[in-house]
Design an enzyme around this catalytic site. Sequence first.
Site, short mmCIF file in Angstrom:
data_model
loop_
_atom_site.label_atom_id
_atom_site.label_comp_id
_atom_site.label_asym_id
_atom_site.label_seq_id
_atom_site.Cartn_x
_atom_site.Cartn_y
_atom_site.Cartn_z
CG ASP A 126 -2.38 0.80 0.81
OD1 ASP A 126 -3.01 0.59 -0.55
OD2 ASP A 126 -2.61 1.67 1.41
NE ARG B 229 5.45 0.07 -5.89
CZ ARG B 229 5.14 1.80 -5.79
NH1 ARG B 229 5.81 2.42 -6.91
NH2 ARG B 229 3.84 2.10 -4.97
P1 ITT Z 1 -3.94 -2.24 -5.04
O1 ITT Z 1 -4.61 -2.94 -5.55
O2 ITT Z 1 -2.52 -2.96 -5.01
O3 ITT Z 1 -3.98 -1.59 -3.83
P2 ITT Z 1 -3.70 0.51 -6.48
O4 ITT Z 1 -3.74 1.45 -7.42
O5 ITT Z 1 -5.10 0.89 -5.84
O6 ITT Z 1 -3.43 -0.65 -6.52
P3 ITT Z 1 -2.93 1.73 -3.69
O7 ITT Z 1 -4.89 1.70 -2.71
O8 ITT Z 1 -1.16 1.62 -2.84
O9 ITT Z 1 -2.75 1.26 -4.72
O10 ITT Z 1 -2.77 3.34 -4.32
C1 ITT Z 1 -1.29 3.84 -4.42
C2 ITT Z 1 -2.08 5.73 -4.82
O11 ITT Z 1 -0.93 5.98 -4.86
C3 ITT Z 1 -1.52 4.89 -6.61
O12 ITT Z 1 -2.03 4.80 -7.30
C4 ITT Z 1 -0.46 6.04 -6.96
O13 ITT Z 1 -1.93 7.10 -7.14
C5 ITT Z 1 -0.26 6.18 -5.83
N1 ITT Z 1 1.29 5.98 -5.65
C6 ITT Z 1 2.13 5.27 -5.29
N2 ITT Z 1 2.81 4.48 -5.29
C7 ITT Z 1 3.24 4.91 -6.95
C8 ITT Z 1 3.94 5.70 -7.59
O14 ITT Z 1 5.38 5.39 -6.97
N3 ITT Z 1 4.07 6.42 -8.44
C9 ITT Z 1 3.07 7.57 -8.34
N4 ITT Z 1 1.61 7.19 -8.09
C10 ITT Z 1 2.29 6.04 -6.86
#
Ligand code: ITT
Length: 189
Positions: A68, A171
């Site tokens: 997450d 990450r």
């Molecule tokens: P999961 O199925 O793994 O939950 P998700 O995209 O919904 O996928 P999260 O709930 O952890 O994942 O939300 C993380 C959000 O934060 C992601 O969708 C991006 O909008 C932002 N984010 C996280 N890491 C990022 C990165 O390396 N670069 C750009 N945006 C990032």
Amino acid sequence: MSGVIRLTFVSTNPGKAREVREILAPYGIRVHWRRRRLPEPQADDLSTVVRSKLAAVKDIPGNVLVEDSGLFIDSLAGFPGVYSAHFLSAWGFGPMLELLRRRARDAEFRAAAGLRVGSRTRIFTGTVRGTIAPRARGTAGFGYDPIFVPHGWTKTFAQVPPAAKNRLSHRSRAVRKVGEYLARRTTTS
Ligand code: ITT
């Protein structure tokens, strides 16, 4: 003992899966991406969400990784934080860039990676600090990459090749700890 270590990464986000695969390759870890939406409870810290994600992958055998992450903006009291994915898909960059026209632009990306190996679970975290660019630049990566400039850089994460982002991203900092942990367990077992 040598040989490939196998790991299933559970996420809906193809950008995360690509990065996790690249970050873990040097540790001899082969990542299988399983696309599954996991429940995310109302919580203001990533580790709570990761624990809930881990509880929802109990049926998947072998080594399992969930993650997450989010963008936490200092002058917005950490917003969008755990709501990053939802906020971006609902609103895009516009309202955030507008809000930051008159506020400090310091921010950090945070990641929490949850690993299950056998009956053990571990959480590893990573952060990277930077600033929010006045406008989106670049096409690489995903999510907020076009507006995030890491400290010491002039380019956004979306303006550099994946390997450059993976050298210092939140990450990579969390997931490299996963790689070290799994590699150590394998050589000592
Ligand atoms: P999961 O199925 O793994 O939950 P998700 O995209 O919904 O996928 P999260 O709930 O952890 O994942 O939300 C993380 C959000 O934060 C992601 O969708 C991006 O909008 C932002 N984010 C996280 N890491 C990022 C990165 O390396 N670069 C750009 N945006 C990032």
